[in-house]
Design a protein around this motif. Structure first.
Motif, PDB file in Angstrom:
ATOM      1  N   GLY A 148      37.174  44.806  40.095  1.00  9.07           N
ATOM      2  CA  GLY A 148      37.812  45.773  40.987  1.00  9.07           C
ATOM      3  C   GLY A 148      38.977  45.138  41.724  1.00  9.07           C
ATOM      4  O   GLY A 148      40.050  45.746  41.867  1.00  9.07           O
ATOM      5  N   GLN A 149      38.754  43.919  42.195  1.00  9.52           N
ATOM      6  CA  GLN A 149      39.833  43.225  42.907  1.00  9.52           C
ATOM      7  C   GLN A 149      41.016  42.987  41.981  1.00  9.52           C
ATOM      8  O   GLN A 149      42.173  43.180  42.360  1.00  9.52           O
ATOM      9  CB  GLN A 149      39.304  41.898  43.459  1.00  9.52           C
ATOM     10  N   LEU A 175      35.577  49.463  35.122  1.00  5.97           N
ATOM     11  CA  LEU A 175      35.047  49.247  36.473  1.00  5.97           C
ATOM     12  C   LEU A 175      33.786  50.077  36.729  1.00  5.97           C
ATOM     13  O   LEU A 175      33.580  51.138  36.127  1.00  5.97           O
ATOM     14  CB  LEU A 175      36.111  49.623  37.510  1.00  5.97           C
ATOM     15  N   ALA A 179      33.994  50.342  42.471  1.00  3.15           N
ATOM     16  CA  ALA A 179      35.320  49.746  42.269  1.00  3.15           C
ATOM     17  C   ALA A 179      36.301  50.812  41.808  1.00  3.15           C
ATOM     18  O   ALA A 179      37.470  50.831  42.228  1.00  3.15           O
ATOM     19  CB  ALA A 179      35.239  48.611  41.262  1.00  3.15           C
TER      20      ALA A 179
END
Lengths: 253, 850
Positions: A148-149, A175, A179
């Protein structure tokens, strides 16, 4: 809230292969995408949604027909101009994040600007980073970030150069739901607060429900569109589409 | 075909480009090995032809006087012996002859034909048949020469010199008359092919004696052809009782055998010399193969994991990689053999510079050459692929399910430890080598250097890091993001970068080492000439071949000359190994040289005594009063050590004796160097004019002042150095291919990333620049490591051979800097193809690549 057209296709056709083996991925598609709008492109596998996006982003060239970004006709451009166009006026978010593994999150975000030899505008950079919520992780490498980041970094990268249009290709495909919600929320925020134009290819009705408008493709044709979509409406449309497709196949047979 | 075999096989052909790239290293390495063998075989064939083609059924000569490797011998056989031999019924024909080895033909352009090294043969015009059944010489045009004014030349020489029948040819001659001229009346061909660069001039019997043997009616040797049905042995036995003293009869077979033994030694040395470079090329190639297979295995790790997941055993995975290596080795060796043949032709050109003419020689590919080529090619490839293969087999099957597959790698810490151990071991070996003797010592030094280099290359991911980081930081500043990316790319796989750079390091270490030794040798020459020469002029011969003593006598007559010190040279066996021995008149030499003796006085050099060079004295353990046995061609002479002179003097000699000793050994007095001392009052310019007048018709003999003399010697050093550079060049080429290979594979590996960069707006130009910059980092890393190692080795070796005449350490810093800059340029070149490939990637496909 109809406004100016950010990008459009005119009679766009894309044929792969030749002769008997020829397959029309796009069959006379003419669609407009409006400035400041979040548009989803949906359709079953093989409906041509990715091809449409690739052609619009200058990554693939049409067989016939035209693609306009603003007033610029893409097929008139050579590779050098197309590259510049992508660099300055288009943003990308891919399904597989596609971050440069050797660069930190911040460097990845700044990539399109630094390729152009530009410095990011400090206040805009802070705004983007804020909305993306990456503050403390800016100096991490991609392999130190969660999926997600990473996708949020990719989104920030797409937004940093304030492109005319952002293309997102199944941005939530890899994801989990939390996320996904973060990434989609982030895209939505940018449309609402900064009038960013975004086109997203997805087959997830939940993701598509974040948009202003959904365009449905089937067999390379733009067959329907839906404004102010909800998950239920989208699922219903898809059901109808699938049923038509099955009926079509049955009729052919 | 089992499943895994099929996978192996498919892999090979699915990756043709990679196959070609990794095979290239083998091709070049094997080419060097096979080229060396083919070339020495060709040379052996040519010289064997000469030996056999010039030897009759029985040869009669003073012992050692007419051997293949003999120097000019003044001993002769009285004509009466030849007359007696005529009466022997077993002798079909008797051909007494005279020969000289330093009769050089001066071409129409005023230059000596043949240039450097090969002998200028002057032989009596005889009709001898050689053991091959062919006449030794055959006339192709004109007539037999009659009288001192007529000569026959071999056609090759005549062509090179630009002479035809009726032209007047000039010679530099070893006799009383240092220059001769005669009319060409005949052209001959050597009966058995080529003379390999030697020139041949034929005079009639009486003229040979008049010109070169003081008119004595005596012969250098007598060749005999057997009568019908008489064997070589029968003829020799019939002839032997008629001979006296050290004049012996030998069968042609024995002469050929002895000649071939001498030849074998020279060729063996040459072959070893070339194979050392082949070994260097193979070591560099090994790096390339290890690296290629490591990258291939890394890229295929998911596929290999899948095979493991489906139940392939570790051994099967291991074997499938090794099988691939086997095939690559086989293909590489085959191509290498072919390229080796071309390389042998290249060596022919290279050695042609030194006068060795093999243009007519056969270049045979012997069974031994083929066997060694395949052996080396396949074995080296498989050894190099073993480590990557073992790593491949350790991939856990579960990796097939993961996104990112990381290969298990040895920790840098362990590499560092192993590297340090290898460096320490290498230093130990080198120290042992310096203490040791001869070829064992050299072998130890070589192994020590190899061990250190491998150790350093193991450590290089760690020790090279600051340099790579520094370059990366500089790039970022100069080239912005593109530079930063290039720097990061070079850092992301430190082992790969280091291994690629290491290959170049090895080549450049040797290049830098040789340049330091060469420069030091040159500086030492300057130093020696400056500190020891008190004479104002030197008369010498560029190619080191001796000249008539008449030159010295004529110079002595010039007004204002005080002393002419004549220096002669021979290369006999002393204490079991071939040594350079000089002879001189001690009194003259004292006037010409300021020789700081380490022991004894220069004036104590008398007949029956010898001075020993300090290096030789230490090496052989000689002290004043010891007896040294010098095996000259005519006799073995015992000599008492009377003094030790320092190495690095202006005298090119390990031992120094009086002229008398050479005469006892049967050597014809011929000067190699003249040291000329003028009277204080005499004018330098006038003396120069006068001496130039004497030597004006002798292109091989020239007057020089000490600095010109030093210059001439340094030119020889430079020439030799250039030849070494040419041979090392191949190792550098392989290393550069290694860079190309690694970059190309990295480009394939980073396809998706490259696609992304292109998608977000990196132009093709920027992309190419990025790859170019990464390439330059690798090349500069290799060059810097190589130059540093070369300097370290250079200093160590110079120290070690300081007592052998290389006393001055001189490091050519500018040249070394140029090497690094050249390496950077090479990096740019190496990146051309991979960069072009990367720039051509279809962005869309690249992004969707898994």
């Amino acid at each position: 809230m109809e406004s100016a057209v950010a990008a459009r296709t005119v009679d766009l056709c894309k044929v792969y292969g030749q002769g008997d083996a020829a397959v029309a991925a796009l069959d006379h598609v003419s669609v407009d995408f409006y400035t400041g709008e979040f548009t989803a492109v949906m359709g079953p596998s093989g409906s041509g949604k990715s091809t449409l996006m690739h052609c619009m982003a200058g990554l693939d060239s049409p067989t016939t027909g035209q693609v306009f970004l603003g007033d610029v006709e893409l097929s008139a451009l050579n590779d050098k101009d197309l590259t510049r166009l992508r660099r300055d006026r288009i943003g990308f978010v891919f399904q597989a994040y596609n971050l440069v593994p050797t660069l930190t999150a911040q460097e990845n975000v700044e990539l399109p600007l630094s390729i152009a030899g530009k410095k990011p505008d400090k206040s805009w950079f802070d705004k983007v980073i804020n909305t993306v919520g990456l503050g403390p992780r800016l100096h991490h490498r991609p392999n130190e970030l969660s999926g997600g980041q990473q996708q949020r970094v990719a989104a920030a990268r797409a937004l940093i150069s304030r492109p005319d249009i952002v293309f997102a290709d199944e941005p939530t495909g890899n994801l989990d739901s939390v996320a996904s919600a973060e990434v989609l929320g982030l895209l939505r925020t940018n449309v609402d607060e900064y009038q960013q134009t975004i086109v997203m290819v997805t087959h997830d009705p939940v993701a598509a429900a974040y948009t202003d408008r959904v365009i449905f493709l089937a067999d390379g044709k733009a067959v329907r569109e839906l404004r102010k979509p909800t998950v239920e409406l989208i699922i219903e449309e898809l059901r109808v589409l699938t049923a038509e497709a099955v009926a079509g196949t049955a009729a052919e047979a | 075909m089992s499943g895994l075999w099929r996978v192996t096989w498919r892999n090979l052909f699915a990756r043709k480009l990679r196959l070609i790239l990794s095979a290239t290293a083998i091709v070049l390495g094997v080419a060097f090995v096979s080229g060396s063998f083919i070339f020495t075989d060709a040379m052996g064939g040519a010289f064997n032809g000469i030996i056999q083609g010039s030897t009759a059924d029985v040869e009669v000569a003073p012992k050692g006087a007419t051997d293949f490797d003999s120097q000019q011998d003044f001993r002769t056989i009285p004509a009466s012996v030849a007359e007696e031999l005529e009466q022997v019924p077993e002798a079909g024909s008797v051909h007494p002859f005279n020969q000289v080895l330093t009769l050089y033909v001066i071409g129409k352009d005023g230059k000596v034909v043949g240039g450097n090294g090969p002998p200028g043969l002057g032989i009596t015009d005889v009709e001898t048949r050689s053991v091959t059944g062919n006449p030794i010489v055959e006339y192709v045009d004109g007539e037999h020469p009659m009288g001192v004014d007529e000569v026959a030349l071999d056609v090759d020489t005549a062509e090179k010199a630009g002479y035809g029948i009726g032209d007047t040819v000039r010679f530099v001659a070893p006799g009383d008359q240092p220059e001769l001229s005669a009319e060409v009346v005949g052209l001959v061909e050597f009966g058995d092919g080529s003379l390999a660069g030697a020139t041949l001039a034929l005079f009639d019997a009486r003229s040979m004696q008049e010109l070169f043997f003081d008119g004595r009616d005596a012969y250098s040797g007598i060749s005999l052809n057997a009568a019908e049905g008489v064997s070589q042995t029968e003829l020799r036995d019939a002839v032997a009782p008629l001979l006296q003293g050290d004049v012996k009869a030998r069968t042609g077979d024995a002469v050929v055998e002895a000649g071939e033994e001498g030849l074998e030694e020279i060729l063996g040395f040459l072959n070893t010399f070339l194979l050392v470079f082949a070994a260097v090329a193979m070591v560099v190639g090994t790096y390339l193969i290890i690296n290629t297979f490591s990258i291939l295995v890394a890229q295929r790790s998911r596929e290999l994991a899948l095979l493991r997941a489906m139940g392939a055993s570790r051994r099967q995975v291991n074997r499938s990689v090794l099988a691939e290596a086997f095939v690559v080795g086989l293909i590489g060796a085959t191509l290498g053999l072919a390229v080796g043949y071309l390389l042998a032709l290249g060596l022919r050109a290279l050695f042609g510079i030194f006068g060795l003419d093999l243009s007519d020689a056969d270049f045979p590919i012997a069974a031994r050459t083929i066997a060694v080529s395949y052996g080396v090619g396949v074995i080296v490839t498989m050894i190099a692929a073993y480590l990557p293969a073992r790593r491949a087999s350790r991939i856990p099957p579960v990796a097939a399910m993961r996104d990112e597959v990381a290969l298990p790698e040895t920790s840098l810490r362990r590499r560092l430890i192993v590297g340090v151990v290898m460096v320490v071991a290498g230093v130990g070996l080198m120290i042992g080598g310096f203490a040791g003797e001869g070829s064992t010592g050299l072998l130890l030094i070589g192994l020590g250097m190899l061990s250190i280099l491998v150790g350093v290359s193991l450590m290089s991911p760690v020790i090279g890091r600051p340099l790579v980081e520094g370059l990366g930081a500089a790039y970022r500043r100069v080239f912005g993001m593109v530079g930063g990316l290039a720097g990061q790319n070079a850092l992301r796989n430190p082992r790969r970068t280091a291994a690629t750079a290491s290959a170049l390091m090895i080549g450049l270490t040797l290049v830098a080492l040789m340049s330091i030794l060469g420069q030091s040798a040159s500086a030492s020459t300057d130093e020696a000439v400056e500190s020891t020469l008190t004479s104002q002029f030197i008369v010498s011969n560029v190619i080191g071949s001796p000249f008539s003593t008449t030159v010295a006598e004529q110079i002595r007559e010039v007004d204002g000359i005080e002393t002419v010190a004549q220096f002669r040279q021979a290369f006999p066996e002393v204490g079991g190994s071939v040594a350079a021995v000089g002879s001189a008149d001690p009194e003259d030499l004292t006037a010409a040289l300021d020789l700081p003796m380490a022991a004894g006085l220069l004036s104590q050099l008398k007949p029956g005594t010898v001075f020993v060079n300090q290096a030789a004295a230490e090496g052989q353990g000689y002290a004043i009063g010891d007896t040294v046995k010098m095996k000259l061609q005519g006799a073995t002479v015992p000599l008492k050590v009377a003094g030790v002179f320092p190495a690095g003097a202006a005298l090119p000699a390990d031992y120094l004796v009086t002229h008398d000793t050479f005469r006892k050994g049967g050597l014809t007095p011929l000067d190699s160097l003249l040291f000329i001392v003028k009277e204080d009052s005499a004018s330098t310019a006038q003396i120069r004019t006068a001496v130039d007048e004497i030597t004006k018709d002798l292109p091989t003999v020239t007057l020089k002042d000490p600095s010109e003399f030093a210059e001439e010697q340094k030119e020889q050093i430079a020439l030799f150095l250039n030849m070494i550079y040419a041979l090392l060049g191949l190792a550098v080429v392989i290393a550069v291919l290694g860079i190309v290979n690694t970059l190309a594979l990295s480009v394939i590996e980073r396809t998706r990333e490259i696609g992304l960069l292109r998608a977000v707006g990196l132009s093709r130009r920027q992309l190419r620049r990025m790859i170019r910059l990464e390439s330059v980092i690798v090349a500069v890393l290799g060059a810097v490591l190589g130059v540093v190692m070369g300097v370290a080795f250079g200093i160590a070796l110079q120290r070690a051979i300081a007592d052998q005449g290389v006393e001055v350490l001189s490091i050519p810093w500018i040249q070394l800097a140029v090497f690094v800059v050249l390496a950077a340029l090479v990096g740019v070149l190496a990146a051309v193809l991979p960069a072009r490939r990367a720039a051509r990637l279809d962005v869309l496909k690249a992004i969707s690549t898994q």
